[in-house]
Design a protein around this motif. Structure first.
Motif, PDB file in Angstrom:
ATOM      1  N   MET A  80      54.366  11.839  25.778  1.00 20.36           N
ATOM      2  CA  MET A  80      55.176  12.694  25.000  1.00 20.36           C
ATOM      3  C   MET A  80      54.436  12.530  23.399  1.00 20.36           C
ATOM      4  O   MET A  80      54.214  11.243  23.073  1.00 20.36           O
ATOM      5  N   PRO A  81      54.261  13.550  22.821  1.00 22.59           N
ATOM      6  CA  PRO A  81      53.527  13.263  21.460  1.00 22.59           C
ATOM      7  C   PRO A  81      54.693  12.998  20.387  1.00 22.59           C
ATOM      8  O   PRO A  81      56.018  13.442  20.835  1.00 22.59           O
ATOM      9  N   THR A  82      54.232  12.275  19.568  1.00 20.79           N
ATOM     10  CA  THR A  82      55.340  12.018  18.441  1.00 20.79           C
ATOM     11  C   THR A  82      55.039  12.698  17.274  1.00 20.79           C
ATOM     12  O   THR A  82      56.099  12.556  16.293  1.00 20.79           O
ATOM     13  N   TYR A  83      54.164  13.511  17.022  1.00 22.73           N
ATOM     14  CA  TYR A  83      54.127  14.069  15.927  1.00 22.73           C
ATOM     15  C   TYR A  83      53.414  15.420  15.952  1.00 22.73           C
ATOM     16  O   TYR A  83      52.791  15.890  16.990  1.00 22.73           O
ATOM     17  N   ARG A  84      53.631  16.299  14.893  1.00 15.29           N
ATOM     18  CA  ARG A  84      52.906  17.585  14.826  1.00 15.29           C
ATOM     19  C   ARG A  84      52.219  17.836  13.797  1.00 15.29           C
ATOM     20  O   ARG A  84      52.812  17.230  12.624  1.00 15.29           O
ATOM     21  N   ALA A  85      51.042  18.433  13.850  1.00 16.36           N
ATOM     22  CA  ALA A  85      50.339  18.576  12.401  1.00 16.36           C
ATOM     23  C   ALA A  85      51.091  19.593  11.447  1.00 16.36           C
ATOM     24  O   ALA A  85      51.662  20.576  11.867  1.00 16.36           O
ATOM     25  N   MET A  86      50.915  19.337  10.181  1.00 15.71           N
ATOM     26  CA  MET A  86      51.664  20.129   9.218  1.00 15.71           C
ATOM     27  C   MET A  86      51.093  21.280   8.711  1.00 15.71           C
ATOM     28  O   MET A  86      51.453  22.309   7.881  1.00 15.71           O
ATOM     29  N   ARG A  87      49.890  21.664   9.421  1.00 10.17           N
ATOM     30  CA  ARG A  87      49.282  23.044   9.322  1.00 10.17           C
ATOM     31  C   ARG A  87      49.847  24.210  10.023  1.00 10.17           C
ATOM     32  O   ARG A  87      49.396  25.288  10.082  1.00 10.17           O
ATOM     33  N   LEU A  88      50.609  23.610  11.082  1.00  9.17           N
ATOM     34  CA  LEU A  88      51.386  24.693  11.730  1.00  9.17           C
ATOM     35  C   LEU A  88      52.500  25.444  11.153  1.00  9.17           C
ATOM     36  O   LEU A  88      53.227  24.628  10.312  1.00  9.17           O
ATOM     37  N   PRO A  89      52.869  26.598  11.386  1.00  9.05           N
ATOM     38  CA  PRO A  89      52.294  27.587  12.485  1.00  9.05           C
ATOM     39  C   PRO A  89      51.183  28.075  11.861  1.00  9.05           C
ATOM     40  O   PRO A  89      50.700  29.090  12.611  1.00  9.05           O
ATOM     41  N   ASP A  90      50.713  28.040  10.469  1.00  8.18           N
ATOM     42  CA  ASP A  90      49.554  28.846  10.056  1.00  8.18           C
ATOM     43  C   ASP A  90      48.399  28.649  10.622  1.00  8.18           C
ATOM     44  O   ASP A  90      47.399  29.656  10.780  1.00  8.18           O
ATOM     45  N   TYR A  91      47.865  27.360  10.861  1.00  8.21           N
ATOM     46  CA  TYR A  91      46.392  27.389  11.593  1.00  8.21           C
ATOM     47  C   TYR A  91      46.274  26.291  12.949  1.00  8.21           C
ATOM     48  O   TYR A  91      46.433  25.241  12.986  1.00  8.21           O
ATOM     49  N   PRO A  92      46.879  26.958  14.141  1.00 13.08           N
ATOM     50  CA  PRO A  92      46.872  26.409  15.397  1.00 13.08           C
ATOM     51  C   PRO A  92      45.899  26.291  15.755  1.00 13.08           C
ATOM     52  O   PRO A  92      44.785  26.887  15.895  1.00 13.08           O
ATOM     53  N   ILE A  93      45.552  25.127  16.773  1.00  8.11           N
ATOM     54  CA  ILE A  93      44.223  24.801  17.224  1.00  8.11           C
ATOM     55  C   ILE A  93      44.530  24.403  18.911  1.00  8.11           C
ATOM     56  O   ILE A  93      43.618  24.693  19.665  1.00  8.11           O
ATOM     57  N   ASP A  94      45.518  23.981  19.389  1.00  4.87           N
ATOM     58  CA  ASP A  94      46.206  24.024  20.645  1.00  4.87           C
ATOM     59  C   ASP A  94      45.857  24.908  21.481  1.00  4.87           C
ATOM     60  O   ASP A  94      45.999  26.115  21.001  1.00  4.87           O
ATOM     61  N   ASN A  95      45.211  24.858  22.508  1.00  2.13           N
ATOM     62  CA  ASN A  95      44.621  26.032  23.582  1.00  2.13           C
ATOM     63  C   ASN A  95      43.857  27.124  23.034  1.00  2.13           C
ATOM     64  O   ASN A  95      43.608  28.041  23.422  1.00  2.13           O
ATOM     65  N   ILE A  96      43.298  26.817  21.595  1.00  7.42           N
ATOM     66  CA  ILE A  96      42.432  27.652  21.166  1.00  7.42           C
ATOM     67  C   ILE A  96      41.148  27.001  20.950  1.00  7.42           C
ATOM     68  O   ILE A  96      39.954  27.531  21.222  1.00  7.42           O
ATOM     69  N   GLY A  97      41.283  25.832  19.959  1.00  5.81           N
ATOM     70  CA  GLY A  97      40.150  25.002  20.019  1.00  5.81           C
ATOM     71  C   GLY A  97      39.512  25.176  18.715  1.00  5.81           C
ATOM     72  O   GLY A  97      39.965  26.264  17.951  1.00  5.81           O
ATOM     73  N   ILE A  98      38.612  24.546  17.910  1.00  3.08           N
ATOM     74  CA  ILE A  98      37.927  24.540  16.768  1.00  3.08           C
ATOM     75  C   ILE A  98      36.669  25.573  17.400  1.00  3.08           C
ATOM     76  O   ILE A  98      35.991  25.336  18.287  1.00  3.08           O
ATOM     77  N   GLN A  99      36.640  26.629  16.334  1.00  2.00           N
ATOM     78  CA  GLN A  99      35.511  27.807  16.886  1.00  2.00           C
ATOM     79  C   GLN A  99      34.105  27.141  16.175  1.00  2.00           C
ATOM     80  O   GLN A  99      33.989  26.568  15.182  1.00  2.00           O
ATOM     81  N   PRO A 100      33.318  27.546  17.099  1.00  3.37           N
ATOM     82  CA  PRO A 100      31.741  27.162  16.500  1.00  3.37           C
ATOM     83  C   PRO A 100      31.399  28.197  15.561  1.00  3.37           C
ATOM     84  O   PRO A 100      31.780  29.282  15.484  1.00  3.37           O
ATOM     85  N   ASP A 101      30.389  27.775  14.925  1.00  3.55           N
ATOM     86  CA  ASP A 101      29.914  28.803  13.857  1.00  3.55           C
ATOM     87  C   ASP A 101      29.085  29.588  14.419  1.00  3.55           C
ATOM     88  O   ASP A 101      28.718  31.012  14.125  1.00  3.55           O
ATOM     89  N   VAL A 102      28.186  29.025  15.281  1.00  8.05           N
ATOM     90  CA  VAL A 102      27.409  29.790  16.245  1.00  8.05           C
ATOM     91  C   VAL A 102      27.725  29.415  17.716  1.00  8.05           C
ATOM     92  O   VAL A 102      27.675  28.379  18.201  1.00  8.05           O
ATOM     93  N   TYR A 103      27.975  30.671  18.506  1.00 12.95           N
ATOM     94  CA  TYR A 103      28.527  30.339  19.868  1.00 12.95           C
ATOM     95  C   TYR A 103      27.143  30.245  20.765  1.00 12.95           C
ATOM     96  O   TYR A 103      26.290  31.306  20.698  1.00 12.95           O
ATOM     97  N   LEU A 104      27.350  29.300  21.952  1.00 13.83           N
ATOM     98  CA  LEU A 104      26.063  29.117  22.870  1.00 13.83           C
ATOM     99  C   LEU A 104      26.768  29.766  23.987  1.00 13.83           C
ATOM    100  O   LEU A 104      27.508  28.913  24.584  1.00 13.83           O
TER     101      LEU A 104
END
Length: 196
Positions: free
Chosen positions: A155-179
């Motif tokens: 069980m997680p104990t925290y959530r990032a305060m950038r939510l809901p504006d900038y979600p990363i879960d199930n999306i990931g950090i996007q590359p600048d150059v996709y390989l």
């Protein structure tokens, strides 16, 4: 400089602190977290506190436990400001690479993803590869015994305060150059990218 984070599932943010003076700009915008005040989290903190060496100060943990007990069922922050972002000033290294390439893939997760998050703020960093794992919105997970033999729940104990504006879960950090999958040797690609 090429930093290869492919397959890195994370661990601790302490692991990359010594790299920051070489890859960062003068400051980093970090996002804070808010913690859900639950009895389970309080008990986990109390158990952790008991595991510490007797000479270790527990003032910080005691303050956290007190705040959690006063706010059961609510999200709380452990900072005085409560602001969702804080600026970390970085003392830059006197000599550092002009260009940094970071390689990341779907197996790059957790604190390795947070490294990507802050590294991308530097003008001299380019992220090459594929979107990261996508496990950065909720964290500090504890194993919870919920009375069902054979099963475990983290069980997680925290959530990032950038939510809901900038979600990363199930999306990931996007590359600048996709390989894409036609690129067989990522390091060779990165070397050519830097040389062009």
């Amino acid at each position: 400089m090429i930093i290869d984070l492919r397959g890195n599932p994370g661990g601790t943010t302490d692991a990359y602190q010594k790299l920051l003076p070489y890859i960062s700009g003068k400051s980093i915008r970090n996002t804070r977290a808010e913690f859900l005040a639950t009895q389970t989290y309080i008990e986990n903190l109390e158990t952790y506190k008991k595991s510490l060496d007797k000479n270790t100060s527990t003032d910080g943990i005691d303050k956290q436990i007190k705040k959690l007990k006063e706010n059961l069922g609510k999200f709380v922050t452990f900072t005085d400001t409560g602001k969702p972002v804080y600026i970390e000033n970085v003392e830059l290294a006197t000599k550092s690479p002009r260009q940094i390439i970071i390689l990341a893939d779907k197996a790059t997760g957790s604190s390795a993803e947070y490294f990507l998050f802050i590294a991308k703020q530097s003008k001299k960093v380019k992220l090459l590869g594929r979107p990261s794992y996508g496990a950065l919105d909720y964290g500090n997970a504890y194993l919870v015994d919920f009375g069902c033999p054979g099963y475990q729940v983290f069980m997680p104990t925290y959530r990032a305060m950038r939510l809901p504006d900038y979600p990363i879960d199930n999306i990931g950090i996007q590359p600048d150059v996709y390989l894409d999958y036609s690129v067989e040797d990522w390091v060779e690609f990165a070397l050519h990218y830097v040389e062009d």
